[in-house]
Motif scaffolding. Structure first.
Motif, short mmCIF file in Angstrom:
data_model
loop_
_atom_site.label_atom_id
_atom_site.label_comp_id
_atom_site.label_asym_id
_atom_site.label_seq_id
_atom_site.Cartn_x
_atom_site.Cartn_y
_atom_site.Cartn_z
N UNK A 103 -26.15 -7.15 -28.17
CA UNK A 103 -27.40 -6.80 -28.85
C UNK A 103 -28.43 -6.18 -27.90
N UNK A 104 -28.14 -6.20 -26.61
CA UNK A 104 -29.08 -5.60 -25.67
C UNK A 104 -28.73 -4.15 -25.35
N UNK A 134 -24.92 -12.28 -27.32
CA UNK A 134 -26.08 -12.39 -26.42
C UNK A 134 -27.40 -12.53 -27.17
N UNK A 135 -27.38 -13.17 -28.33
CA UNK A 135 -28.64 -13.34 -29.07
C UNK A 135 -29.62 -14.24 -28.33
N UNK A 136 -29.13 -15.01 -27.35
CA UNK A 136 -30.03 -15.84 -26.54
C UNK A 136 -31.02 -14.97 -25.77
N UNK A 137 -30.64 -13.71 -25.53
CA UNK A 137 -31.51 -12.81 -24.76
C UNK A 137 -32.69 -12.34 -25.59
N UNK A 139 -33.95 -13.53 -29.51
CA UNK A 139 -33.69 -14.15 -30.81
C UNK A 139 -34.22 -13.32 -31.98
N UNK A 142 -32.04 -11.59 -34.72
CA UNK A 142 -31.41 -12.29 -35.85
C UNK A 142 -32.17 -12.05 -37.14
N UNK A 143 -33.34 -11.41 -37.04
CA UNK A 143 -34.07 -11.05 -38.25
C UNK A 143 -33.73 -9.64 -38.69
N UNK A 144 -32.79 -9.04 -37.98
CA UNK A 144 -32.47 -7.65 -38.27
C UNK A 144 -31.08 -7.48 -38.86
N UNK A 145 -30.94 -6.40 -39.57
CA UNK A 145 -29.67 -6.05 -40.18
C UNK A 145 -28.94 -5.03 -39.33
N UNK A 146 -27.66 -5.27 -39.11
CA UNK A 146 -26.85 -4.27 -38.43
C UNK A 146 -25.86 -3.74 -39.47
N UNK A 147 -26.07 -2.50 -39.84
CA UNK A 147 -25.38 -1.96 -41.02
C UNK A 147 -23.88 -1.77 -40.89
N UNK A 156 -19.98 -10.68 -40.63
CA UNK A 156 -20.83 -10.44 -39.46
C UNK A 156 -21.46 -11.74 -38.99
N UNK A 158 -24.06 -13.64 -35.83
CA UNK A 158 -24.86 -13.63 -34.61
C UNK A 158 -24.35 -14.74 -33.71
#
Lengths: 221, 162
Positions: A103-104, A134-137, A139, A142-147, A156, A158
């Motif tokens: 995610x980074x 890597x959502x710990x980097x 957070x 997690x409010x976003x959509x990855x299409x 899908x 996180x």
């Protein structure tokens, strides 16, 4: 495709035809955390087998699903992804796929398209799931959509290999998907079941036969 | 040493590392200017950072400052001695845009170096089996898909949106 196994003498891929054996592959760019996710799932219990000649790492895992022992081989890339594509034997006989991005780094997300295209060339039907690692980097993602996953109709998740979020869930899910793909209870069998249900009484004999076959298949797998 | 480090920066004249810290006992915020000696535009920044970190008098004050940060500060100092502007120096330190960098294209050594950098965060956020609150099968629910906003990465095919 069958000839590809000859290229990997140390690797007998015929075993993946056995009911209790499944092969799950990991796909994604360098440094998205594929191995870290593997290690988090397996904890101390992991026994990776390095096959550096083929730039791949195998992790063996044994589990019980519905009272049956299942032997899972997870295939990880060990740098092979840097050749922009994987050797066909990597996909050979795979029953499920876990696709990972970081995610980074946007590039790793954009490259999912390439990985997915290649996967479908070799394995048009196997279940595949997408994980945002890597959502710990951050957070907030997690409010976003990855299409990408939605567009392809893929599950899908996180996850974070560092703090462990949803890692075990993803791997268990992948194992279940691999098993049900193997039992062919996915689309094709669903159709058969539907047909059986709609059979009327005069076809009872016929459908009984089918049903027996199927029950047997489900039980042994 | 019972201090809490607040900030750590660099000063060009005279070349020095500046530390803002709070003394735990008194709660007072203080500034410590540490001169960087025997340092030229040819010096090895990581060695210089290590030397400072283990300095007999200054070292204890720098306990909470990561070595990597000290190294970066020395790089800024060195770049200044080489005649680079602060902006140039910081841009170079930032490295390539993470969104555009394709790590698949790096060689072994460079890739290992980048992985090492990423590992810092991994180790920092890591929950270990030995942690008292460790949960092996940690499941976290996130907002439903339709309640999430569109990610800018999906907005279009061009990369201009940033």
């Amino acid at each position: 495709m069958a000839g590809e196994t000859n290229n990997l003498p140390e690797l007998d891929q015929d075993k993946y035809d056995a009911d209790e054996q499944v092969k799950i592959i990991c796909l994604g760019d360098s440094a998205v955390g594929k191995s870290k996710l593997m290690e988090r799932f397996l904890m101390d219990g992991y026994r990776p087998q390095q096959l550096s000649t083929y730039a791949l790492t195998l992790y063996k895992y044994t589990t019980t699903v519905n009272g049956k022992t299942v032997l899972v081989d997870f295939w990880d890339t060990a740098g092979q992804e840097r050749f922009q594509s994987m050797h066909p034997s990597y996909y050979h006989k795979a029953h499920a796929c876990i696709m990972v991005f970081d995610i980074q780094r946007k590039m790793t997300y954009k490259n999912l398209t390439n990985w997915y295209t290649e996967l479908r060339e070799y394995r048009p039907e196997i279940p595949c799931l997408v994980v945002a690692n890597k959502i710990d980097a951050d957070m907030k993602v997690t409010q976003k959509n990855f299409n990408f996953a939605k567009k392809q109709g893929l599950p899908f998740y996180f996850v974070s290999a560092a703090d462990g979020t949803n890692v075990v869930k993803v791997f268990r899910e992948a194992i279940h998907m691999a098993l049900s793909y193997k039992q062919n209870s996915s689309d094709f069998m669903d159709e058969v079941m539907k047909e059986l249900e709609s059979f009327d009484l005069k076809n009872q004999e016929d459908s009984d036969e089918h049903e027996d076959e199927e029950t047997e298949k489900l039980n042994t797998a | 040493m019972s201090i809490v480090t607040k900030r750590c920066g660099v000063k060009f004249t005279p070349p020095s590392i500046v530390l803002i810290y709070e003394t735990k006992e008194t709660g007072r915020v203080r500034k410590r200017v540490i001169p960087v000696r025997n340092f030229s535009q040819y010096s090895d920044c990581s060695r210089a950072a290590e030397r400072l970190k283990h300095h007999i008098r200054h070292g204890p004050y720098l306990e909470m400052v990561p070595l990597a940060q000290l190294e970066r500060l020395h790089v800024v100092l060195r770049d200044h001695l080489r005649g680079l502007s602060l902006e140039q120096s910081l841009a170079a330190l930032k490295g390539p845009d993470p969104d555009e960098e394709d790590l698949n294209k790096l060689g072994d050594e460079e890739l290992a170096r980048r992985k090492e950098q990423m590992d810092e965060l991994f180790q920092r956020n890591r929950r270990r089996k030995s942690d008292p609150d460790f949960v092996y099968d940690l499941e976290v629910e996130f907002p439903e898909e339709d309640k999430r906003e569109t990610c800018s990465w999906d907005e279009d095919q061009s990369d201009d949106e940033f």
